[in-house]
Design a protein around this motif. Structure first.
Motif, mmCIF file in Angstrom:
data_model
loop_
_atom_site.group_PDB
_atom_site.id
_atom_site.type_symbol
_atom_site.label_atom_id
_atom_site.label_comp_id
_atom_site.label_asym_id
_atom_site.label_seq_id
_atom_site.Cartn_x
_atom_site.Cartn_y
_atom_site.Cartn_z
ATOM 1 N N GLY A 29 0.811 -1.202 0.000
ATOM 2 C CA GLY A 29 0.000 0.000 0.000
ATOM 3 C C GLY A 29 0.847 1.255 0.000
ATOM 4 O O GLY A 29 2.058 1.221 0.190
ATOM 5 N N SER A 30 0.194 2.402 -0.201
ATOM 6 C CA SER A 30 0.917 3.663 -0.307
ATOM 7 C C SER A 30 1.275 4.261 1.043
ATOM 8 O O SER A 30 1.958 5.271 1.116
ATOM 9 C CB SER A 30 0.086 4.678 -1.100
ATOM 10 N N SER A 31 0.801 3.624 2.143
ATOM 11 C CA SER A 31 1.156 4.125 3.476
ATOM 12 C C SER A 31 2.044 3.138 4.224
ATOM 13 O O SER A 31 2.333 3.314 5.395
ATOM 14 C CB SER A 31 -0.106 4.396 4.297
ATOM 15 N N GLY A 32 2.464 2.074 3.526
ATOM 16 C CA GLY A 32 3.322 1.066 4.147
ATOM 17 C C GLY A 32 2.557 -0.204 4.429
ATOM 18 O O GLY A 32 1.333 -0.253 4.358
ATOM 19 N N GLU B 72 12.238 8.590 -1.729
ATOM 20 C CA GLU B 72 12.613 9.661 -2.643
ATOM 21 C C GLU B 72 11.634 10.826 -2.635
ATOM 22 O O GLU B 72 12.031 11.967 -2.899
ATOM 23 C CB GLU B 72 12.733 9.117 -4.072
ATOM 24 N N HIS B 73 10.360 10.538 -2.353
ATOM 25 C CA HIS B 73 9.359 11.613 -2.453
ATOM 26 C C HIS B 73 8.063 11.203 -1.769
ATOM 27 O O HIS B 73 7.655 10.044 -1.817
ATOM 28 C CB HIS B 73 9.067 11.923 -3.934
ATOM 29 N N THR B 74 7.417 12.159 -1.132
ATOM 30 C CA THR B 74 6.069 11.987 -0.579
ATOM 31 C C THR B 74 5.112 12.819 -1.418
ATOM 32 O O THR B 74 5.238 14.053 -1.466
ATOM 33 C CB THR B 74 5.999 12.433 0.890
ATOM 34 N N SER C 196 0.968 15.886 -2.778
ATOM 35 C CA SER C 196 1.104 15.737 -1.319
ATOM 36 C C SER C 196 0.465 14.428 -0.900
ATOM 37 O O SER C 196 -0.268 13.802 -1.674
ATOM 38 C CB SER C 196 0.452 16.913 -0.584
ATOM 39 N N TRP C 197 0.733 14.029 0.339
ATOM 40 C CA TRP C 197 0.128 12.823 0.901
ATOM 41 C C TRP C 197 0.153 12.939 2.416
ATOM 42 O O TRP C 197 1.116 13.430 3.012
ATOM 43 C CB TRP C 197 0.899 11.575 0.492
ATOM 44 N N SER C 198 -0.932 12.499 3.064
ATOM 45 C CA SER C 198 -0.983 12.360 4.517
ATOM 46 C C SER C 198 -1.998 11.277 4.830
ATOM 47 O O SER C 198 -2.729 10.809 3.938
ATOM 48 C CB SER C 198 -1.370 13.686 5.195
ATOM 49 N N LEU C 199 -2.089 10.875 6.091
ATOM 50 C CA LEU C 199 -3.044 9.825 6.462
ATOM 51 C C LEU C 199 -4.477 10.224 6.156
ATOM 52 O O LEU C 199 -5.308 9.374 5.817
ATOM 53 C CB LEU C 199 -2.892 9.490 7.945
ATOM 54 N N THR C 200 -4.782 11.510 6.267
ATOM 55 C CA THR C 200 -6.156 11.982 6.006
ATOM 56 C C THR C 200 -6.303 12.567 4.609
ATOM 57 O O THR C 200 -7.406 12.940 4.212
ATOM 58 C CB THR C 200 -6.572 13.029 7.055
ATOM 59 N N TYR D 293 8.876 10.832 -10.059
ATOM 60 C CA TYR D 293 8.107 11.462 -8.984
ATOM 61 C C TYR D 293 8.038 12.959 -9.229
ATOM 62 O O TYR D 293 8.913 13.562 -9.863
ATOM 63 C CB TYR D 293 8.675 11.149 -7.602
ATOM 64 N N ALA D 294 6.960 13.567 -8.738
ATOM 65 C CA ALA D 294 6.658 14.970 -9.034
ATOM 66 C C ALA D 294 7.453 15.911 -8.155
ATOM 67 O O ALA D 294 8.030 15.531 -7.132
ATOM 68 C CB ALA D 294 5.165 15.225 -8.862
ATOM 69 N N GLN D 295 7.462 17.165 -8.570
ATOM 70 C CA GLN D 295 7.993 18.269 -7.774
ATOM 71 C C GLN D 295 7.013 19.432 -7.809
ATOM 72 O O GLN D 295 7.396 20.562 -8.097
ATOM 73 C CB GLN D 295 9.354 18.730 -8.304
ATOM 74 N N GLY D 296 5.748 19.150 -7.535
ATOM 75 C CA GLY D 296 4.738 20.196 -7.608
ATOM 76 C C GLY D 296 4.641 20.752 -9.008
ATOM 77 O O GLY D 296 4.387 20.024 -9.968
ATOM 78 N N THR D 297 4.870 22.048 -9.153
ATOM 79 C CA THR D 297 4.831 22.682 -10.472
ATOM 80 C C THR D 297 6.162 22.553 -11.202
ATOM 81 O O THR D 297 6.289 23.016 -12.337
ATOM 82 C CB THR D 297 4.470 24.170 -10.339
#
Length: 252
Positions: A86-89, A136-138, A182-186, A239-243
């Motif tokens: 999964g994407s959260s481990g 490498e990136h979140t 971005s990514w977070s639990l919520t 992986y992205a770097q925003g803009t």
């Protein structure tokens, strides 16, 4: 004689530079990156992929034909619990599900841009999802899901629903990808995938009050859907770097 050619050549150079920054001309913007191909399937493999790829269906499950103005197929995916990393481990064995993501398949005759990846050729696909457990990136990753599925047979039991999109909708999709790095639990992978889909479709899905891939999995299954449709691995992982310009992963 030489002087007579200077002005026409200068005019041509200016016109080339001007058109190279216009959207929809096939040229990459200065902060995009041209996607590096991973594989070019054989004719037999291409037919198999086409047969297994997601179909665009109406609410009754009937196949829908693309309009002349459609340029891509947008597909929303979600994977239930116990179906891989999964994407959260972890291994996705919890009741929260495993992962959610989207794919874009170019059905036009010209190359398209997905997020900040340009040069996506006709009949090629890019997967996009957010991740919180990669060193490498979140945030947004390109083609990581396609790599896991093709190299490790990941995400068995995945369900999906697809729609055709035109160039205006593709631009909106790209803006969403760029602005949600971005990514977070919520604010996880299911939040990103369903939020992107709902931002351009009237056929809304839900990832639940608390967003999870499992909730989105059941929401997709409430309507017409495909199971274990193919996700070709056409381009390498970025992986992205925003803009900013996406970076080629050194890990994958």
């Amino acid at each position: 004689m030489k002087k007579s050619f200077k002005k026409p050549l200068m005019v041509l150079a200016i016109l080339f530079l001007a058109f190279s920054i216009l959207p929809g001309t096939g040229f990459a913007a200065s902060d995009d990156v041209i996607a590096e191909p991973y594989i070019n399937p054989t004719a037999a493999q291409a037919l198999t992929i086409q047969a297994q790829s997601p179909m665009v269906r109406d609410d009754n499950g009937n196949a829908v034909q693309a309009l002349a103005t459609d340029v891509a197929i947008l597909t929303l995916w979600s994977v239930p619990s116990g179906s891989g990393t999964g994407s959260s481990g972890g291994d996705g064995s919890s009741n929260f599900g495993t992962h959610s993501f989207i794919t874009l398949n170019n059905i036009s005759s010209s190359s398209i841009t997905v997020g900040k990846l340009s040069g996506i050729a006709a009949n090629k696909l890019v997967s996009v999802g957010t991740w919180g457990n990669k060193t490498e990136h979140t945030g947004v990753w390109y083609n990581l899901e396609a790599m896991f599925i093709n190299n490790y047979s990941a995400y068995s039991g995945r369900v999906s629903h697809s729609m055709y999109i035109n160039s205006t909708q593709l631009s909106n999709v790209n803006s969403y990808i760029i602005n949600h790095d971005s990514w977070s639990l919520t604010n996880n992978c299911s939040s990103f995938a369903v939020g992107l889909w709902n931002s351009i479709s009237s056929d809304d899905y839900s990832a639940g009050t608390i967003n999870t891939p499992q909730n989105l999995y059941y929401s997709i299954k409430d309507g017409a859907y495909d199971t274990n449709a193919a996700v070709p691995y056409n381009y390498v992982v970025y992986y992205a770097q925003g803009t900013g310009t996406p970076i080629r992963s050194s890990q994958y």
